[in-house]
Design a protein around this motif. Structure first.
Motif, PDB file in Angstrom:
ATOM      1  N   VAL A   1       0.765  -1.083  -0.159  1.00  0.00           N
ATOM      2  CA  VAL A   1      -0.004  -0.082  -0.027  1.00  0.00           C
ATOM      3  C   VAL A   1       0.825   1.141   0.053  1.00  0.00           C
ATOM      4  O   VAL A   1       1.720   1.477   0.919  1.00  0.00           O
ATOM      5  CB  VAL A   1      -0.817  -0.048   1.206  1.00  0.00           C
ATOM      6  N   VAL A   2       0.845   2.088  -0.975  1.00  0.00           N
ATOM      7  CA  VAL A   2       1.528   3.311  -1.041  1.00  0.00           C
ATOM      8  C   VAL A   2       0.670   4.523  -0.606  1.00  0.00           C
ATOM      9  O   VAL A   2      -0.257   4.484  -1.299  1.00  0.00           O
ATOM     10  CB  VAL A   2       2.238   3.518  -2.526  1.00  0.00           C
ATOM     11  N   ASP A   3       1.144   5.244   0.192  1.00  0.00           N
ATOM     12  CA  ASP A   3       0.404   6.385   0.633  1.00  0.00           C
ATOM     13  C   ASP A   3       1.171   7.589   0.791  1.00  0.00           C
ATOM     14  O   ASP A   3       2.419   7.479   1.490  1.00  0.00           O
ATOM     15  CB  ASP A   3      -0.446   5.993   2.195  1.00  0.00           C
ATOM     16  N   ALA A   4       0.588   8.796   0.334  1.00  0.00           N
ATOM     17  CA  ALA A   4       1.313   9.872   0.431  1.00  0.00           C
ATOM     18  C   ALA A   4       0.949  10.801   1.696  1.00  0.00           C
ATOM     19  O   ALA A   4       1.302  11.617   2.274  1.00  0.00           O
ATOM     20  CB  ALA A   4       1.024  10.883  -0.747  1.00  0.00           C
ATOM     21  N   GLY A   5       0.104  10.285   2.849  1.00  0.00           N
ATOM     22  CA  GLY A   5      -0.171  10.604   4.020  1.00  0.00           C
ATOM     23  C   GLY A   5      -0.982  11.958   3.914  1.00  0.00           C
ATOM     24  O   GLY A   5      -0.768  12.976   5.186  1.00  0.00           O
ATOM     25  N   ARG A   6      -1.888  11.894   3.144  1.00  0.00           N
ATOM     26  CA  ARG A   6      -2.767  13.269   3.244  1.00  0.00           C
ATOM     27  C   ARG A   6      -4.171  12.999   2.996  1.00  0.00           C
ATOM     28  O   ARG A   6      -4.989  13.281   2.124  1.00  0.00           O
ATOM     29  CB  ARG A   6      -2.247  14.295   2.178  1.00  0.00           C
TER      30      ARG A   6
ATOM     31  N   GLY B   1       4.894   7.505   0.514  1.00  0.00           N
ATOM     32  CA  GLY B   1       5.387   8.074  -0.707  1.00  0.00           C
ATOM     33  C   GLY B   1       4.199   8.279  -1.808  1.00  0.00           C
ATOM     34  O   GLY B   1       3.063   7.989  -1.575  1.00  0.00           O
ATOM     35  N   ARG B   2       4.512   8.873  -2.704  1.00  0.00           N
ATOM     36  CA  ARG B   2       3.666   9.461  -3.673  1.00  0.00           C
ATOM     37  C   ARG B   2       3.629   8.642  -4.900  1.00  0.00           C
ATOM     38  O   ARG B   2       5.046   8.722  -5.358  1.00  0.00           O
ATOM     39  CB  ARG B   2       3.653  11.000  -3.784  1.00  0.00           C
ATOM     40  N   VAL B   3       2.774   8.217  -5.552  1.00  0.00           N
ATOM     41  CA  VAL B   3       2.783   7.432  -6.785  1.00  0.00           C
ATOM     42  C   VAL B   3       2.878   8.718  -8.071  1.00  0.00           C
ATOM     43  O   VAL B   3       1.877   9.433  -7.865  1.00  0.00           O
ATOM     44  CB  VAL B   3       1.731   6.454  -6.997  1.00  0.00           C
ATOM     45  N   VAL B   4       3.941   8.517  -8.940  1.00  0.00           N
ATOM     46  CA  VAL B   4       3.809   9.535  -9.893  1.00  0.00           C
ATOM     47  C   VAL B   4       3.368   9.088 -11.354  1.00  0.00           C
ATOM     48  O   VAL B   4       3.050   9.962 -12.145  1.00  0.00           O
ATOM     49  CB  VAL B   4       5.106  10.599  -9.924  1.00  0.00           C
ATOM     50  N   ARG B   5       3.465   7.771 -11.185  1.00  0.00           N
ATOM     51  CA  ARG B   5       3.391   7.110 -12.767  1.00  0.00           C
ATOM     52  C   ARG B   5       2.995   5.443 -12.434  1.00  0.00           C
ATOM     53  O   ARG B   5       3.453   4.971 -11.869  1.00  0.00           O
ATOM     54  CB  ARG B   5       4.629   7.321 -13.235  1.00  0.00           C
ATOM     55  N   VAL B   6       1.992   5.240 -13.457  1.00  0.00           N
ATOM     56  CA  VAL B   6       1.731   3.753 -13.285  1.00  0.00           C
ATOM     57  C   VAL B   6       1.723   3.292 -14.783  1.00  0.00           C
ATOM     58  O   VAL B   6       1.086   4.005 -15.874  1.00  0.00           O
ATOM     59  CB  VAL B   6       0.146   3.440 -12.775  1.00  0.00           C
ATOM     60  N   ASP B   7       2.599   2.338 -15.440  1.00  0.00           N
ATOM     61  CA  ASP B   7       2.710   1.933 -16.583  1.00  0.00           C
ATOM     62  C   ASP B   7       1.926   0.833 -17.011  1.00  0.00           C
ATOM     63  O   ASP B   7       1.204   0.087 -16.204  1.00  0.00           O
ATOM     64  CB  ASP B   7       4.159   1.528 -16.828  1.00  0.00           C
ATOM     65  N   ARG B   8       1.646   0.667 -18.247  1.00  0.00           N
ATOM     66  CA  ARG B   8       0.763  -0.315 -18.928  1.00  0.00           C
ATOM     67  C   ARG B   8       1.053  -1.910 -18.262  1.00  0.00           C
ATOM     68  O   ARG B   8       0.264  -2.510 -18.163  1.00  0.00           O
ATOM     69  CB  ARG B   8       0.668  -0.489 -20.168  1.00  0.00           C
ATOM     70  N   ASP B   9       2.412  -1.979 -18.115  1.00  0.00           N
ATOM     71  CA  ASP B   9       2.783  -3.182 -17.443  1.00  0.00           C
ATOM     72  C   ASP B   9       2.612  -3.270 -15.834  1.00  0.00           C
ATOM     73  O   ASP B   9       3.174  -4.128 -15.303  1.00  0.00           O
ATOM     74  CB  ASP B   9       4.256  -3.589 -17.811  1.00  0.00           C
TER      75      ASP B   9
ATOM     76  N   THR C   1       4.092  -1.464 -13.545  1.00  0.00           N
ATOM     77  CA  THR C   1       4.979  -0.802 -12.993  1.00  0.00           C
ATOM     78  C   THR C   1       4.491   0.556 -12.461  1.00  0.00           C
ATOM     79  O   THR C   1       4.066   1.437 -12.992  1.00  0.00           O
ATOM     80  CB  THR C   1       6.192  -0.736 -13.749  1.00  0.00           C
ATOM     81  N   VAL C   2       4.646   0.579 -11.001  1.00  0.00           N
ATOM     82  CA  VAL C   2       4.150   1.997 -10.139  1.00  0.00           C
ATOM     83  C   VAL C   2       5.397   2.535  -9.785  1.00  0.00           C
ATOM     84  O   VAL C   2       6.429   2.051  -9.303  1.00  0.00           O
ATOM     85  CB  VAL C   2       3.243   1.480  -8.708  1.00  0.00           C
ATOM     86  N   GLU C   3       5.458   3.873 -10.025  1.00  0.00           N
ATOM     87  CA  GLU C   3       6.653   4.420  -9.933  1.00  0.00           C
ATOM     88  C   GLU C   3       6.582   5.715  -8.772  1.00  0.00           C
ATOM     89  O   GLU C   3       5.452   6.454  -8.924  1.00  0.00           O
ATOM     90  CB  GLU C   3       7.293   5.310 -11.176  1.00  0.00           C
ATOM     91  N   LEU C   4       7.266   5.731  -7.745  1.00  0.00           N
ATOM     92  CA  LEU C   4       6.951   6.818  -6.751  1.00  0.00           C
ATOM     93  C   LEU C   4       7.733   7.985  -7.008  1.00  0.00           C
ATOM     94  O   LEU C   4       8.848   7.854  -7.746  1.00  0.00           O
ATOM     95  CB  LEU C   4       7.299   6.110  -5.320  1.00  0.00           C
ATOM     96  N   ALA C   5       7.552   9.138  -6.321  1.00  0.00           N
ATOM     97  CA  ALA C   5       8.252  10.442  -6.409  1.00  0.00           C
ATOM     98  C   ALA C   5       9.746  10.137  -6.196  1.00  0.00           C
ATOM     99  O   ALA C   5      10.667  10.824  -6.562  1.00  0.00           O
ATOM    100  CB  ALA C   5       7.501  11.489  -5.738  1.00  0.00           C
TER     101      ALA C   5
END
Ligand SMILES: Cc1cc2nc3c(=O)[nH]c(=O)nc-3n(C[C@H](O)[C@H](O)[C@H](O)COP(=O)(O)OP(=O)(O)OC[C@H]3O[C@@H](n4cnc5c(N)ncnc54)[C@H](O)[C@@H]3O)c2cc1C
Length: 102
Positions: free
Chosen positions: A26-31, A72-80, A82-86
């Motif tokens: 679980v990715v969470d930016a805390g807001r 953390g904050r997710v900035v991008r999710v790719d079609r495959d 892949t979840v990218e954090l800041a």
């Protein structure tokens, strides 16, 4: 399984999936949106609890399961999926759960 957002919705999903023996992050930016409120009402058995306290209790419950809590904050999710954090970290799951807008 990667869940984006660790408010009540994301933590509920993580609890259900963790109990189902899924490996979850679980990715969470805390807001959380109700952070300015002093109390939560209408939540059975927790009426009047502070929003932060309710989230802490939910996060604590998750320790029983194979759920990684990733700040953390997710900035991008790719079609495959892949979840990218800041911060540059990437996660990949068979499924990505996200209902956040924007
Ligand atoms: C002032 C106020 C008072 C409220 N009072 C009550 C009440 O008394 N009782 C009640 O039942 N409901 C109440 N609500 C409604 C309740 O707060 C929402 O229904 C609930 O918070 C929604 O949960 P959520 O998990 O969808 O979103 P949120 O609680 O907003 O959580 C979303 C989480 O996702 C994170 N996030 C967002 N984008 C990203 C990203 N890109 N990467 C990583 N993480 C991200 C955010 O930082 C946040 O932590 C209130 C709402 C407000 C605004």
């Amino acid at each position: 399984m990667v869940i984006i957002g660790g408010g009540m919705a994301g933590l509920t999903a993580a609890t259900v999936l963790g109990r189902a023996r899924r490996r979850v992050a679980v990715v969470d930016a805390g807001r959380p949106r109700n952070a300015p409120a002093e109390q939560v009402h209408g939540f059975p058995s927790r009426d009047g609890i502070a929003p932060g306290e309710l989230l802490r209790a939910c996060r604590s419950d998750l320790k029983r399961y194979d759920v990684e809590q990733v700040p953390g904050r997710v900035v991008r999710v790719d079609r495959d999926r892949t979840v990218e954090l800041a911060c540059g970290r990437t996660l990949q799951g068979r499924h990505v759960v996200c209902w956040l807008r924007g």
